[in-house]
Write an enzyme that holds these catalytic residues in place. Structure first.
Site, PDB file in Angstrom:
ATOM      1  N   LYS A 107      -9.154  -5.358  -0.437  1.00 20.28           N
ATOM      2  CA  LYS A 107      -9.320  -4.132  -1.238  1.00 20.28           C
ATOM      3  C   LYS A 107      -7.965  -3.652  -1.766  1.00 20.28           C
ATOM      4  O   LYS A 107      -6.902  -4.133  -1.308  1.00 20.28           O
ATOM      5  CB  LYS A 107      -9.955  -3.051  -0.363  1.00 20.28           C
ATOM      6  CG  LYS A 107      -9.044  -2.579   0.764  1.00 20.28           C
ATOM      7  CD  LYS A 107      -9.798  -1.702   1.762  1.00 20.28           C
ATOM      8  CE  LYS A 107      -8.851  -1.211   2.839  1.00 20.28           C
ATOM      9  NZ  LYS A 107      -9.582  -0.633   3.984  1.00 20.28           N
TER      10      LYS A 107
ATOM     11  N   TYR B  50      21.513  13.036 -10.304  1.00 18.15           N
ATOM     12  CA  TYR B  50      20.992  14.379 -10.596  1.00 18.15           C
ATOM     13  C   TYR B  50      21.195  15.322  -9.415  1.00 18.15           C
ATOM     14  O   TYR B  50      20.933  14.951  -8.267  1.00 18.15           O
ATOM     15  CB  TYR B  50      19.489  14.319 -10.896  1.00 18.15           C
ATOM     16  CG  TYR B  50      19.162  13.643 -12.205  1.00 18.15           C
ATOM     17  CD1 TYR B  50      19.586  14.181 -13.418  1.00 18.15           C
ATOM     18  CD2 TYR B  50      18.410  12.475 -12.223  1.00 18.15           C
ATOM     19  CE1 TYR B  50      19.257  13.551 -14.613  1.00 18.15           C
ATOM     20  CE2 TYR B  50      18.069  11.855 -13.411  1.00 18.15           C
ATOM     21  CZ  TYR B  50      18.500  12.392 -14.606  1.00 18.15           C
ATOM     22  OH  TYR B  50      18.186  11.787 -15.778  1.00 18.15           O
TER      23      TYR B  50
HETATM   24  C1  LIG Z   1      -9.331  -1.372   5.158  1.00 17.74           C
HETATM   25  C2  LIG Z   1     -10.367  -1.709   6.137  1.00 17.74           C
HETATM   26  C3  LIG Z   1     -10.145  -2.688   7.117  1.00 17.74           C
HETATM   27  C4  LIG Z   1      -8.805  -3.369   7.324  1.00 17.74           C
HETATM   28  O1  LIG Z   1      -7.975  -2.527   8.080  1.00 17.74           O
HETATM   29  P1  LIG Z   1      -6.510  -3.008   8.552  1.00 17.74           P
HETATM   30  O2  LIG Z   1      -6.029  -1.919   9.416  1.00 17.74           O
HETATM   31  O3  LIG Z   1      -5.705  -3.128   7.295  1.00 17.74           O
HETATM   32  O4  LIG Z   1      -6.693  -4.308   9.217  1.00 17.74           O
HETATM   33  C5  LIG Z   1     -11.199  -3.024   7.951  1.00 17.74           C
HETATM   34  N1  LIG Z   1     -12.400  -2.411   7.827  1.00 17.74           N
HETATM   35  C6  LIG Z   1     -12.649  -1.463   6.913  1.00 17.74           C
HETATM   36  C7  LIG Z   1     -13.991  -0.819   6.838  1.00 17.74           C
HETATM   37  C8  LIG Z   1     -11.634  -1.067   6.042  1.00 17.74           C
HETATM   38  O5  LIG Z   1     -11.874  -0.111   5.147  1.00 17.74           O
END
Ligand SMILES: *Cc1c(COP(=O)(O)O)cnc(C)c1O
Length: 379
Positions: free
Chosen positions: A38, A267
């Site tokens: 994702k 800045y």
């Molecule tokens: C993002 C996600 C993961 C992965 O989590 P990590 O901590 O990056 O391993 C697993 N399950 C769900 C439902 C997620 O949204």
């Protein structure tokens, strides 16, 4: 390949492959691995990462939303693609057409999805999400017993998985996470049709993969660990002690100059030199994901040494103190994240300076820069 951009994110696909295979081996052949890609693969690039993982043997992918799943199919990714945020009604045609497997957490969506699937002569897999303690997406355990028979009566959908998510797997204490896993298993065991062979039970994210084998069940869902980072410092003896960071971030020295003591820099003149200071001007700023909140905190690697960032970070530039590094020239490499010689700046270190987590650093930096992919065959 001739790089033209001043800043480059380098994605090491061999490291990615190594991390995936290490996780794959750690959990064993009885446990499936859903590669979580994702958010543009945590900033590493959705399609190139998924292709590299598929070549390494990955057959299940996790994306946040339907659009990412469609992109994967269009890139030729086969296997199961689980849509973690589910599928609102306007995405159903795409879900069915591309054979995606959304997470569900109510009865309306699967009913509508089933009707659409039947109308298109197909069946879609769905993963039922149970809220066993995250307090986010998912049906409450008490509702599962009623929902599952309804799902089983819907011909257009097939229950492919039942899942939950850990809010505390990265916390110091193990107790709450292990108790949550037992609650999840109790729900699965009590509801007929959930413990069957066709339904994958899954709950473990990276922290749980690294710490709690009893949570692996039928499938695990690694995200951050695929990218070679650890989800938490509370890992006394992680199961996988040697993950390799996949992302590094390289910039270039634009100008080198020496200024006198008492010179105000950048800045706001938040830094005034106390001695004659040799400076490297770097073309990295907050537009590139080098947050302005790193001003006065960050270090970069130049000539194999740590160089503090001085003064405010600008939109497209910042300054590094290279006093004592007399051989640095314009065009030399500056490393913002990654290794140079014996030194290394990790995403964790940058996250520490920012008061955030490595996940956010990777997403931000990856999204804002040109990415170059390295694999054994070359770039
Ligand atoms: C993002 C996600 C993961 C992965 O989590 P990590 O901590 O990056 O391993 C697993 N399950 C769900 C439902 C997620 O949204």
């Amino acid at each position: 390949m001739t790089p033209v951009a001043l800043n480059t994110v380098i994605v090491d696909l061999d490291a990615l492959r190594g991390n995936f295979l290490a996780i794959r081996q750690q959990v064993g052949t009885g446990v499936r691995v859903m590669a979580v890609v994702k958010s543009d693969a945590y900033g590493h690039g959705l399609v190139p990462v998924a292709r590299a993982l598929a070549r390494a043997g990955a057959d299940t992918f996790g994306v946040a939303e339907v659009e990412e799943g469609v992109q994967l199919r269009q890139a030729g990714i086969a296997g199961e693609i689980v849509v973690l945020l589910g599928a609102p009604w306007w995405t159903h045609e795409a879900v069915v057409e591309h054979g995606l497997s959304p997470v569900i957490f109510d009865r309306q969506v699967p009913a509508a999805l089933a009707a659409r699937a039947l109308a298109m002569g197909r069946q879609v897999g769905v993963h039922l999400k149970v809220d066993t303690g995250m307090g986010r997406l998912g049906v409450l355990p008490a509702q599962v017993g009623e929902l599952v028979p309804e799902l089983q009566g819907m011909n257009g959908v097939r229950l492919a998985g039942v899942m939950s998510h850990f809010p505390l797997a990265d916390a110091r204490q193990a107790g709450p996470t292990l108790a949550q896993c037992r609650r999840f298993q109790a729900v699965v065991d009590q509801v007929p049709g959930l413990a069957g062979p066709g339904v994958a039970r899954h709950i473990a994210n990276s922290a749980a993969i690294l710490r709690y084998p009893e949570t692996w069940l039928d499938m695990v869902r690694p995200g951050i660990s695929l990218y070679g980072c650890y989800p938490t410092r509370h890992l006394a003896r992680p199961n996988l002690p040697r993950l390799t960071p996949v992302l590094s971030w390289r910039s270039t020295v634009l100008q080198v100059k020496e200024v006198e003591a008492g010179t105000g820099l950048s800045y706001g003149h938040t830094h005034v030199t106390r001695r004659t200071t040799r400076l490297a001007v770097l073309p990295a700023g907050y537009d590139d994901g080098y947050s302005r909140r790193l001003s006065g905190r960050a270090e970069v690697l130049i000539a194999g040494r740590r160089a503090p960032v001085l003064g405010r970070i600008c939109m497209n530039a910042c300054l590094a103190d290279i006093t004592g590094l007399d051989h640095v020239r314009p065009g030399d490499e500056a490393v913002l994240i990654g290794r140079q010689g014996a030194e290394e700046i990790t995403a964790d270190e940058v996250a520490g300076w920012l008061g955030t987590i490595n996940y956010e650093v990777l997403c931000q930096v990856g999204a804002r820069n040109r990415r170059v992919y390295l694999a054994a065959g070359g770039a």
